[in-house]
Write a protein that holds these residues in place. Structure first.
Motif, PDB file in Angstrom:
ATOM      1  N   ARG A 179       0.764  -1.131   0.702  1.00  0.00           N
ATOM      2  CA  ARG A 179      -0.482  -0.206   0.365  1.00  0.00           C
ATOM      3  C   ARG A 179       0.725   0.924   0.000  1.00  0.00           C
ATOM      4  O   ARG A 179       0.548   2.573  -0.670  1.00  0.00           O
ATOM      5  CB  ARG A 179      -1.033  -0.182   0.959  1.00  0.00           C
ATOM      6  N   HIS A 180       1.686   1.452   0.771  1.00  0.00           N
ATOM      7  CA  HIS A 180       2.893   1.984   1.082  1.00  0.00           C
ATOM      8  C   HIS A 180       3.103   2.811  -0.332  1.00  0.00           C
ATOM      9  O   HIS A 180       3.471   3.448  -1.125  1.00  0.00           O
ATOM     10  CB  HIS A 180       4.427   2.287   1.516  1.00  0.00           C
ATOM     11  N   ARG A 224       0.675   4.261  -2.404  1.00  0.00           N
ATOM     12  CA  ARG A 224       0.219   6.109  -2.589  1.00  0.00           C
ATOM     13  C   ARG A 224       0.991   6.528  -2.392  1.00  0.00           C
ATOM     14  O   ARG A 224       1.159   8.206  -3.397  1.00  0.00           O
ATOM     15  CB  ARG A 224      -0.263   5.531  -1.329  1.00  0.00           C
ATOM     16  N   THR A 225       2.731   6.268  -2.987  1.00  0.00           N
ATOM     17  CA  THR A 225       4.031   7.035  -2.554  1.00  0.00           C
ATOM     18  C   THR A 225       4.523   7.665  -3.921  1.00  0.00           C
ATOM     19  O   THR A 225       5.659   7.825  -4.222  1.00  0.00           O
ATOM     20  CB  THR A 225       4.870   7.075  -1.938  1.00  0.00           C
TER      21      THR A 225
END
Length: 208
Positions: free
Chosen positions: A60-61, A64-65
């Motif tokens: 997810r990180h 997202r980034t």
């Protein structure tokens, strides 16, 4: 041929070093450091034993980034873990037992072109899982994987057939206000410009 930029994320340094040494000898890819935002590599290869909550948090990180697409190399994965990984942006999956340098580079190239890759047996089981979720979880709640509820599909189908709001309300036994609210909700949620755009979306999804 332009080389594909690839960063590695592994749960242990031995796996990190092993995959890095395999990829650095390949002319199709360029191994780079992990970066976020505009400096993101084209592909992030994530090497894990199993897909647990810690791995999902890492995925997810990345999603997202960065703008990177994700290839997951894992020892153990089933259809339910595959669904969770896909929700976190994974576009390609390779079993560690099948992750020869040639195969891994092939999957990296596939994902870099905007396509996806799954082991063939997982693909069939994933389709079964999708059908199960639709039939047992989403369907009874009037929902679809497309993000449209059954009532929304019915309204869009009638719009596509040329009926106006009053006709649709009569056919579905709703008020005109309800029909207008349904259309407004669909267009707002899916960022669609007008009724024609909404109908085109439903057609592309194979709903009408």
């Amino acid at each position: 041929m332009e080389r594909i930029t690839v960063a590695l994320r592994a749960q242990d340094p031995i796996s990190q070093a092993g995959v890095a040494s395999q990829l650095r000898t390949r002319p199709e890819v360029s191994v780079t450091e992990w970066g976020e935002g505009d400096d993101s590599p084209q592909i992030v290869v994530v090497v894990v034993d199993t897909v647990d909550e810690a791995v999902l948090t890492m995925l997810r990180h990345i999603q997202r980034t960065s703008t990177s697409r994700i290839v997951l190399v894992t020892t153990d994965i089933d259809e339910q873990k595959l669904v969770s990984a896909a929700e976190c942006g994974v576009a390609g999956v390779v079993r560690r037992s099948e992750s020869t340098p040639e195969h891994l580079v092939q999957v990296i190239g596939t994902v870099a072109r905007g396509e996806g890759h799954l082991p063939s047996d997982l693909l069939g089981r994933l389709l079964e899982e999708v059908g199960r979720l639709q039939g047992q979880v989403l369907g009874p709640r009037g929902l679809h994987f497309t993000g449209l509820a059954a009532r929304e599909v019915d309204v869009l189908r009638l719009v596509a057939e040329g009926y106006d709001t009053a006709d649709i309300a009569t056919k579905l036994a709703y008020s005109e206000r309800t029909i207008k609210n349904v259309l407004h909700s669909v267009m707002t949620r899916l960022q669609l410009r007008n009724r024609s755009h909404a109908v085109a979306y439903a057609m592309r999804q194979g709903l009408i």
